[in-house]
Design a protein around this motif. Structure first.
Motif, PDB file in Angstrom:
ATOM      1  N   ARG A 152       0.704  -1.155   0.124  1.00  0.00           N
ATOM      2  CA  ARG A 152       0.113  -0.051   0.040  1.00  0.00           C
ATOM      3  C   ARG A 152       0.919   1.449   0.283  1.00  0.00           C
ATOM      4  N   LYS A 153       1.914   1.298   0.644  1.00  0.00           N
ATOM      5  CA  LYS A 153       2.689   2.468   0.632  1.00  0.00           C
ATOM      6  C   LYS A 153       3.528   2.661  -0.510  1.00  0.00           C
ATOM      7  N   HIS A 154       3.974   1.517  -1.148  1.00  0.00           N
ATOM      8  CA  HIS A 154       4.479   1.832  -2.477  1.00  0.00           C
ATOM      9  C   HIS A 154       3.606   2.406  -3.573  1.00  0.00           C
ATOM     10  N   GLU A 208       3.022   6.028  -2.602  1.00  0.00           N
ATOM     11  CA  GLU A 208       3.922   6.764  -3.284  1.00  0.00           C
ATOM     12  C   GLU A 208       3.866   6.951  -4.735  1.00  0.00           C
TER      13      GLU A 208
END
Length: 120
Positions: free
Chosen positions: A68-70, A73
Motif C-alpha cells: 500500500r505504501k508503494h 507513493e
C-alpha cells in the motif's frame, strides 16, 4: 515542509515550484513548451501504479502495508507530475478548481448509461 494532512491544489503547486527551485539548474524550465514532456512523465508514473495493481492485486494494496505504501507513493509521483504540468501551463489553483467543479456538476447530471447506449 508542510504539516498538512490534506493538501489543497495551491499548496501542491507551491511545493512543486519549491522542488523545481531547488533543481532549476538541471530541470526543465517552468514554461509551456515543456508541459507535454511532463505529461509523458506522469503517464510513466501511472504505468508504475498499474504495474503494482497487476503484480500485487487489489487485496495486497488494501491489506499489505508495504504494498500500500508503494502504491500510494507512486500515486504521489503521478500527482507531482500533474502539478508540474499545471505549473508549466500557468494554470492557477482558482482556474483549476473552477473548471473541476463545473465538470463535477456536469457529471452529476449526466446519464452515463443513456449516453453510452447511444454510441452503439
Amino acid at each position: 515542509m508542510t504539516n498538512s494532512k490534506d493538501l489543497c491544489v495551491s499548496e501542491m503547486l507551491r511545493l512543486q515550484k519549491e522542488l523545481w527551485e531547488k533543481h532549476k539548474d538541471s530541470w526543465a524550465p517552468i514554461e509551456p513548451q515543456y508541459g507535454k514532456s511532463f505529461i509523458l512523465y506522469m503517464i510513466e508514473e501511472i504505468g508504475e501504479v498499474i504495474a503494482i495493481i497487476k503484480k500485487k492485486g487489489e487485496e495486497d494494496i488494501m491489506n499489505d502495508p508495504a504494498v500500500r505504501k508503494h502504491f500510494v507513493e507512486e500515486l504521489g509521483d503521478v500527482m507531482m507530475y500533474y502539478m508540474d504540468v499545471l505549473n508549466r501551463f500557468k494554470v492557477s489553483p482558482e482556474e483549476f478548481s473552477s473548471e473541476y467543479l463545473k465538470k463535477f456538476e456536469t457529471n452529476m447530471n449526466r446519464d452515463y448509461e443513456k449516453q453510452y447506449k447511444n454510441l452503439i
